[in-house]
Design an enzyme around this catalytic site. Structure first.
Site, PDB file in Angstrom:
ATOM      1  N   GLY A 272       0.853  -1.191   0.000  1.00 30.90           N
ATOM      2  CA  GLY A 272       0.000   0.000   0.000  1.00 30.90           C
ATOM      3  C   GLY A 272       0.884   1.235   0.000  1.00 30.90           C
TER       4      GLY A 272
ATOM      5  NE  ARG B 251      -1.743  -0.777  14.777  1.00 26.80           N
ATOM      6  CZ  ARG B 251      -1.336   0.407  14.314  1.00 26.80           C
ATOM      7  NH1 ARG B 251      -0.068   0.579  13.970  1.00 26.80           N
ATOM      8  NH2 ARG B 251      -2.182   1.408  14.229  1.00 26.80           N
TER       9      ARG B 251
ATOM     10  CD  GLU C  93       2.846  -1.203  20.369  1.00 23.77           C
ATOM     11  OE1 GLU C  93       2.372  -0.070  20.496  1.00 23.77           O
ATOM     12  OE2 GLU C  93       3.195  -1.663  19.269  1.00 23.77           O
TER      13      GLU C  93
ATOM     14  CG  HIS D 256       3.740   2.222  17.868  1.00 21.74           C
ATOM     15  ND1 HIS D 256       2.684   1.372  18.058  1.00 21.74           N
ATOM     16  CD2 HIS D 256       3.534   2.774  16.637  1.00 21.74           C
ATOM     17  CE1 HIS D 256       1.871   1.402  17.011  1.00 21.74           C
ATOM     18  NE2 HIS D 256       2.375   2.258  16.128  1.00 21.74           N
TER      19      HIS D 256
HETATM   20  C1  DGY Z   1      -0.690   4.507  12.869  1.00 21.86           C
HETATM   21  O1  DGY Z   1      -1.028   5.629  12.504  1.00 21.86           O
HETATM   22  O2  DGY Z   1      -1.413   3.512  12.695  1.00 21.86           O
HETATM   23  C2  DGY Z   1       0.656   4.353  13.498  1.00 21.86           C
HETATM   24  O3  DGY Z   1       0.857   3.127  14.056  1.00 21.86           O
HETATM   25  C3  DGY Z   1       0.961   5.470  14.455  1.00 21.86           C
HETATM   26  O4  DGY Z   1       1.132   6.604  13.713  1.00 21.86           O
END
Ligand code: DGY
Length: 306
Positions: A149, A222, A251, A270
């Protein structure tokens, strides 16, 4: 608003709505989120808060959940759809910043920058070594992008600058190679798929065994996409060269987790989208989505439509 977002977003909300920031810092408790949801028309949520039936039940008049993130695995989309609650996210504005950071992890893990930094700081560095801290080359290597993507493509574009051969796995795009083939061929593997039931533990022990022993795996998507325990074992056994992780199954990563004892993994909290400019853009986008929905307009970044 479950947690305070940058002022650029608050500036849009302040003149036109009555909002409450639940937690000024840290993650609000689950019960506090549910209590704070009572009677609200809209929620501006972060990826750290679960937006599920219990939260939506507390707010029968809820029109919109505007997530301050591109990912939305924290939101129960089925429950939102059932209740006609609009869900929005913040795509696009963080693409390049996140791709930059995936590259920071690629380079740090492949060239052992954190280990080198530790040697210098601790005074353990003695001399230039013919065989000290040898890493793997990035230039000319094969880059395997899983999930092609916006962010996956931005990572791939950067790979071209390093003279890499880029292959990708994404069944929705033409030119996709099978995942197992990608894992066998790639020197650098970068993950860019959303977390869904289909992608949970997409990279498990079996798939890690397909990787080259010289491969580097980077995850900025993720944590749940990778079986973290299996990855820790592969890194410890040296069946994969290194890894760079910005996201974790849990997390924050629990202290003493096996990953923390390994030197061939670079760990980040993150922060792939964490540049000042990008977090401001995310705040403006999330606030704009929220306000559009509350005004009865169609928000620009719909995940679940009304
Ligand atoms: C998101 O936007 O999904 C990221 O993990 C944090 O910016």
């Amino acid at each position: 608003m479950t947690r305070r977002i940058p002022q650029a977003g608050l500036d849009l909300l302040e003149p036109v709505c009555d909002y409450h920031v639940l937690a000024e810092s840290g993650v609000p408790g689950r019960e506090d989120v549910i209590r704070a949801a009572e009677g609200v028309d809209g929620i501006l949520s972060l990826l750290t808060e679960r937006m599920d039936a219990a939260v939506m039940d507390a707010a029968p008049g809820l029109k919109v959940i505007a997530n301050y993130a591109v990912g939305f695995d924290n939101i129960d989309l089925g429950e939102a759809r059932r209740r006609g609650v609009i869900v929005t996210n913040t795509p696009g504005v963080l693409t390049e910043t996140t791709a930059d950071f995936a590259w920071a992890l690629i380079m740090a893990a492949a060239r052992r920058i954190v280990e080198g930094d530790e040697e210098v700081r601790s005074g353990r560095w003695r001399t230039w070594e013919p065989q000290g801290l040898l890493g793997v080359d990035i230039h000319g290597a094969v880059l395997g992008v899983v999930g092609y993507g916006r962010i996956g493509q931005a990572v791939a574009r950067r790979g071209a600058g390093f003279g890499m051969e880029v292959i990708f796995h994404d069944p929705t795009e033409s030119g996709s190679v099978p995942l197992d083939e990608l894992l066998r061929r790639a020197d650098i593997i970068s993950l860019h798929v959303p977390l869904t039931p289909a992608t949970r533990h997409l990279i498990d022990g079996g798939r890690l065994r397909l990787c080259k022993p010289t491969a580097v795996l980077v995850n900025t998507s993720r944590g749940g996409v990778v079986d973290q325990q299996a990855l820790a074992e592969a890194l410890a056994a040296g069946t994969i060269f290194g890894a760079g992780l910005d996201v974790f199954e849990e997390e924050p990563l629990p202290p003493g987790h096996p990953l923390c004892r390994l030197r061939n993994v670079v760990l980040a909290p993150h922060i792939a989208s964490a540049s000042r400019a990008t977090r401001d853009r995310m705040a403006v986008m999330a606030a704009s989505n929220l306000l559009a929905a509350l005004r009865g307009e169609t928000p620009p970044n719909l995940v679940v439509r009304p």
